[in-house]
Each structure stands twice: as structure tokens, then as C-alpha cells.
Design a protein around this motif. Structure first.
Motif, short mmCIF file in Angstrom:
data_model
loop_
_atom_site.label_atom_id
_atom_site.label_comp_id
_atom_site.label_asym_id
_atom_site.label_seq_id
_atom_site.Cartn_x
_atom_site.Cartn_y
_atom_site.Cartn_z
N ALA A 1 0.82 -1.01 -0.07
CA ALA A 1 -0.11 -0.04 0.05
C ALA A 1 0.72 1.30 0.16
O ALA A 1 0.62 2.15 -0.69
N ALA A 2 1.85 1.22 0.67
CA ALA A 2 2.80 2.47 0.91
C ALA A 2 3.69 2.64 -0.50
O ALA A 2 3.68 3.78 -0.76
N TYR A 3 4.00 1.66 -1.20
CA TYR A 3 4.86 1.93 -2.13
C TYR A 3 3.74 2.05 -3.38
O TYR A 3 4.51 2.85 -4.37
N PRO A 56 7.27 0.35 6.45
CA PRO A 56 6.62 0.90 5.36
C PRO A 56 7.10 2.47 5.14
O PRO A 56 6.84 2.76 3.90
N VAL A 57 7.89 2.82 5.98
CA VAL A 57 8.43 4.18 5.66
C VAL A 57 9.42 3.99 4.37
O VAL A 57 9.70 4.94 3.43
N HIS A 58 10.14 2.78 4.40
CA HIS A 58 11.00 2.55 3.28
C HIS A 58 10.40 2.56 1.90
O HIS A 58 10.57 2.81 0.86
N SER A 59 9.15 1.77 2.11
CA SER A 59 8.21 1.45 0.71
C SER A 59 7.73 2.76 0.19
O SER A 59 7.73 3.15 -0.96
N ILE A 103 -2.77 0.01 8.75
CA ILE A 103 -1.74 0.57 9.68
C ILE A 103 -2.25 0.16 11.34
O ILE A 103 -1.50 -0.36 11.78
N PRO A 104 -3.49 0.26 11.46
CA PRO A 104 -3.83 -0.27 12.92
C PRO A 104 -4.02 -1.83 13.17
O PRO A 104 -4.18 -2.13 14.24
N ILE A 105 -3.90 -2.52 11.96
CA ILE A 105 -4.30 -3.99 12.22
C ILE A 105 -2.78 -4.81 11.69
O ILE A 105 -2.68 -5.98 11.73
N THR A 106 -1.72 -4.05 11.19
CA THR A 106 -0.32 -4.53 11.19
C THR A 106 0.38 -4.66 12.32
O THR A 106 0.41 -3.37 12.89
N THR A 107 0.71 -5.70 12.79
CA THR A 107 1.40 -5.94 14.23
C THR A 107 2.81 -5.45 14.06
O THR A 107 3.43 -5.52 12.88
N ARG A 108 3.34 -4.81 15.07
CA ARG A 108 4.90 -4.56 15.14
C ARG A 108 5.79 -5.85 15.06
O ARG A 108 6.85 -5.61 14.44
N ARG A 109 5.05 -6.87 15.41
CA ARG A 109 6.14 -8.20 15.40
C ARG A 109 6.27 -8.58 13.80
O ARG A 109 7.46 -8.82 13.51
N HIS A 156 2.43 11.70 0.57
CA HIS A 156 1.30 11.82 1.50
C HIS A 156 1.15 10.31 2.32
O HIS A 156 0.74 10.72 3.43
N CYS A 157 1.72 9.52 1.79
CA CYS A 157 1.79 8.13 2.61
C CYS A 157 2.92 8.47 3.87
O CYS A 157 2.63 7.87 4.63
N LEU A 158 3.94 9.00 3.42
CA LEU A 158 4.84 9.30 4.39
C LEU A 158 4.46 9.91 5.57
O LEU A 158 4.66 9.60 6.58
N GLU A 159 3.93 10.92 5.12
CA GLU A 159 3.18 11.86 6.21
C GLU A 159 2.23 11.18 7.23
O GLU A 159 2.24 11.35 8.53
N LEU A 160 1.38 10.17 6.44
CA LEU A 160 0.39 9.56 7.23
C LEU A 160 1.15 8.33 8.34
O LEU A 160 0.63 8.05 9.39
N LEU A 161 2.34 7.97 7.60
CA LEU A 161 3.09 6.68 8.39
C LEU A 161 3.93 7.50 9.59
O LEU A 161 3.74 7.11 10.64
N LEU A 162 4.14 8.72 9.44
CA LEU A 162 5.09 9.55 10.63
C LEU A 162 3.97 9.97 11.50
O LEU A 162 4.40 10.04 12.63
N GLN A 163 2.65 10.50 11.19
CA GLN A 163 1.67 10.96 12.15
C GLN A 163 1.41 9.56 12.86
O GLN A 163 0.76 9.77 13.97
#
Length: 280
Positions: free
Chosen positions: A91-93, A119-122, A104-110, A130-137
Motif C-alpha cells: 500500500a505504501a509503495y 513501510p516508511v522505506h516503501s 496501519i492499525p491491524i499490522t502488528t509490530r512483530r 502523502h503516505c509518508l506523512e500518514l506513517l509519520l503521524q
């Protein structure tokens, strides 16, 4: 679909690529077909031979209706493929903002930790600010580093999200990342050297303004202290002057840890002429 299924069609049958009918329906955003197949027992967590899950295929289209149907029927967003990619990375790429918000809320940190990439890399690789901003927020680390098992896939040993933007020549993403706190000196091959080597002066200026180390070295290129940045811009007068103005140590051009030879002398003499010329 209903006619085929009522006459013995199997929802588990795969095509020549090993993809199930559900995977095909997800890839082409056929919501009604998805519902029919699921009703008839299709596996919402089926994976293709390359590890792509049905949800991963649906995410590639950005169709949140398809994604929601799968998720409501038990699709797992934390299954990675053979490239260690999760649906959230896709989705991010691809720049699918709403799909990213869903994941974002259903993907686990593990799951993210095991994938070895953020996903910031992607989003950086795809060039989607716009996706970067969402991820950072949402609390993702702008300086997250690739795990060794992912970094080693790349010949340049990249690690940071910033490296992806710089290597793609993406000035907008580079500027956004730096303004948000991206550090320019985290990669074995410095982002600055990548920008200098490709002649992208606008990005070089951004990196220098963010305190990129102008006197960094890339030991895979040389085992001397000859400045790597100088090596990469020896034919670019404007770039060399820019680097010298920002503190490139030209004196290092004349330090040699090897035995003096005629070759060394010729190289140093030529370099001296260049430095003298460009310093004025």
C-alpha cells in the motif's frame, strides 16, 4: 461463477502461476466474485508460490472494498511474501492512501520486525509524500533501518528510507524526509555520495544543509584517504566547487598510505592542478 461452481468448479484450483481464483478476483478488484468464492469455501489466506497473499494482491489495486471483504472474512494482514513484504508495504509503495490507513492499525509490530523493513522505506521508494506523512503521524520511525537480511539484497547495502529517495533522484521526498528529521549519515554508502555520483546538485544542497558528512568515505571503492566525494565529481566543476565550499578537505587528496610510485605522483599532481583551479 455460480454456474461453474454448481457444476463442480473448485475454488482451490490454481492457474499456471499457482494463483487461486480468489487471488485473481482480488487482483482485478471483483468484489462480487470475491464474495461468491468465499461463500463457497475459498481460502482467504491462500498464497501464491512467491508468497503473495490474496490480501496482498487486493492491496495492490488500492480497492478498500475488496480488502474489507477479505478482512471481514478472516484475511491475515501479517503474512509476508518471499521478499518479506506485507500488504502494508504494498500500500505504501503504490501510494494507496486509504488502503494504508486501513492496514496501519491491524499490522502488528512483530510482523513488521520479522519482515525487516518499515513501510516508511516503501513509501520513500515509491515517492509518495502523502503516505509518508500518514506513517509519520502514526508513529513510524523516519530513521528506521533495514534488517541485514533485507539490506543485503541490495548491492549498495542501503539501510535508511532517505537512501531510497536519494537513489531515485526524488527531490520532493528527500526534502520532506530531511525536514521531518531524517539523518543523512546512516548508510554504509552515504546518501551524499549517491547524489554526488549521479550529479544531482539540488539534492546534494539539501543533504549538505542537513549536515551530511562531506568528508565521508566509502571503503568499498578505495583503501586510501582520498575523499570519495572528490573521486565522484572529478569531472564536474560546479559540484566540486559546491563540496569545497561546504568543507570538503582537499588536503586529503595528498595523503597516501601506499608506497610512492610514478603513478601516484601523476595522480596527485593532476589533482593538485584541479584543486588549485577550482579553489579560485
Amino acid at each position: 461463477m455460480e454456474l461453474l461452481l454448481s457444476n463442480g468448479g473448485k475454488v482451490t484450483e490454481t492457474d499456471q502461476h499457482g494463483v487461486t481464483p480468489l487471488g485473481v478476483a482480488a487482483e482485478f478488484s471483483h468484489t462480487e466474485v470475491l464474495e461468491i468464492l468465499i461463500k463457497n469455501g475459498a481460502d482467504v489466506n491462500a498464497q501464491a508460490p512467491n508468497g503473495d497473499s490474496v490480501l496482498y494482491d487486493a492491496t495492490g489495486t488500492g480497492n478498500t472494498d475488496c480488502m474489507n471483504i477479505l478482512l471481514e472474512n478472516g484475511a491475515n494482514p501479517n503474512i509476508h511474501n518471499l521478499s518479506f513484504q506485507l500488504p502494508i508495504h504494498r500500500a505504501a509503495y503504490e501510494g494507496h492512501y486509504q488502503a494504508l490507513r486501513t492496514l496501519i492499525p491491524i499490522t502488528t509490530r512483530r510482523a513488521l520486525r520479522l519482515s525487516g523493513q518499515s513501510p516508511v522505506h516503501s513509501a520513500s521508494d515509491g515517492g509518495h509524500t502523502h503516505c509518508l506523512e500518514l506513517l509519520l503521524q502514526s508513529g513510524f520511525d523516519i530513521n528506521a533501518l533495514l534488517a541485514p537480511h533485507v539490506s543485503e539484497i541490495y548491492g549498495d547495502m542501503r539501510k535508511s528510507p532517505l537512501f531510497f529517495a536519494v537513489s531515485n533522484g526524488d527531490k520532493m521526498c528527500t526534502e520532506m524526509l530531511l525536514k521531518s528529521g531524517a539523518q543523512p549519515n546512516l548508510d554504509p554508502l552515504s546518501c551524499l555520495l549517491v547524489a554526488v555520483r549521479s550529479g544531482r546538485r539540488a539534492i546534494v544542497k539539501l543533504l549538505l544543509a542537513a549536515n551530511a558528512d562531506v568528508n565521508c568515505y566509502f571503503t568499498a571503492v578505495t583503501d586510501t584517504v582520498f575523499p570519495t566525494a572528490m573521486l565522484y565529481c572529478i569531472k564536474d566543476e560546479a559540484m566540486m566547487q559546491l563540496l569545497l565550499n561546504h568543507g570538503l578537505d582537499a588536503a586529503k587528496c595528498f595523503d597516501c598510505s601506499h608506497e610512492d610510485t610514478l603513478n601516484d605522483f601523476i595522480i596527485l599532481y593532476a589533482t593538485l592542478l584541479c584543486v588549485i583551479k577550482y579553489s579560485y
